[in-house]
Design a protein around this motif. Structure first.
Motif, short mmCIF file in Angstrom:
data_model
loop_
_atom_site.label_atom_id
_atom_site.label_comp_id
_atom_site.label_asym_id
_atom_site.label_seq_id
_atom_site.Cartn_x
_atom_site.Cartn_y
_atom_site.Cartn_z
N THR A 76 0.82 -1.22 0.00
CA THR A 76 0.00 0.00 0.00
C THR A 76 0.85 1.27 0.00
O THR A 76 0.33 2.36 0.13
CB THR A 76 -0.93 0.02 1.24
N ASN A 79 1.75 4.36 -3.85
CA ASN A 79 1.08 5.59 -4.31
C ASN A 79 0.51 5.47 -5.72
O ASN A 79 0.46 6.45 -6.47
CB ASN A 79 2.02 6.79 -4.23
N ARG A 81 -2.48 5.17 -6.62
CA ARG A 81 -3.69 6.00 -6.78
C ARG A 81 -3.48 7.42 -6.27
O ARG A 81 -4.40 8.22 -6.28
CB ARG A 81 -4.87 5.37 -6.05
N GLY A 82 -2.26 7.71 -5.83
CA GLY A 82 -1.96 9.04 -5.29
C GLY A 82 -1.01 9.80 -6.19
O GLY A 82 -1.38 10.22 -7.29
N SER A 83 0.24 9.95 -5.72
CA SER A 83 1.20 10.78 -6.46
C SER A 83 1.51 10.23 -7.85
O SER A 83 1.68 10.99 -8.80
CB SER A 83 2.48 10.95 -5.65
N SER A 86 -1.32 11.25 -10.33
CA SER A 86 -1.26 12.64 -10.79
C SER A 86 0.00 12.92 -11.62
O SER A 86 -0.04 13.71 -12.57
CB SER A 86 -1.36 13.61 -9.62
#
Length: 198
Positions: A76, A79, A81-83, A86
């Motif tokens: 987990t 990242n 779905r995070g950094s 983007s």
């Protein structure tokens, strides 16, 4: 399973690069992202690709981002779905796939996003039309391990075979052909015809 089949199958007529764990450098003085796999069309692989200095993908040298990046979730902390989400969007990568076999991100096992404007939108289709290839989940054995694997596929969902799979398919086809020829020869002998004299 995500690199060799594309090189051995000749899915694409134009030059391409498909690689695993290679740094994507999209801007000077910015750290690269290293996806688990990526596919870039209409680019030439360096002759000495295995040399360390060529084991990176510099956007300014290739002139564009890859068409597809794939991240495989192993914990987990990645990242995905995070950094990474983007940053790949900022890189202007058209398709971003997240393969989460253990569903550690509490979402689907395979999720594909397409760049729309400045952000990614989730896709229901796993066929990447502008790339001419798709992704699918395949249950089978690879390197002695039975599991579900992420594979490239054609429009009908058939996996792009590896070189070893194609060789095995060809061997089965040759054996079937030989069995048909033997059966025909035996039938001719039963009719009193010597197949060697035909």
């Amino acid at each position: 399973m995500l690199t060799e089949p594309l090189y051995s199958s000749q899915v694409f007529t134009a030059p391409f690069i498909v690689a695993a764990n290679v740094g994507l450098f999209y801007a000077l003085n910015r750290p690269p992202l290293v996806p688990d796999a990526f596919l870039s069309l209409n680019v030439q692989l360096a002759r000495d690709w295995w040399q360390k200095q060529n084991r990176s993908y510099f956007f300014w040298e290739f002139g564009k981002p890859p068409e597809v990046v794939i991240e495989i979730v192993s914990n987990t902390e990645g990242n995905e779905r995070g950094s990474k989400f983007s940053t790949y969007a900022a890189m202007r990568v058209p398709f971003y796939a997240i393969y989460d076999p253990l569903q550690q991100l509490k979402g689907p096992v395979l999720e594909i996003f397409e760049l729309s404007g400045l952000d990614y939108v989730s896709r229901t289709s796993t066929w990447l039309d502008s790339v001419g290839i798709g992704l699918t989940l395949w249950q089978g054995e690879f390197e002695g391990r039975e599991d579900t694997w992420l594979r490239w596929c054609d429009r009908e969902g058939q996996v792009v075979p590896s070189g070893a799979e194609r060789a095995a398919q060809e061997q089965v086809r040759a054996e079937q052909e030989r069995a048909r020829a033997d059966a025909l020869a035996e039938r001719l002998r039963q009719l009193g015809i010597d197949p060697n004299e035909l």
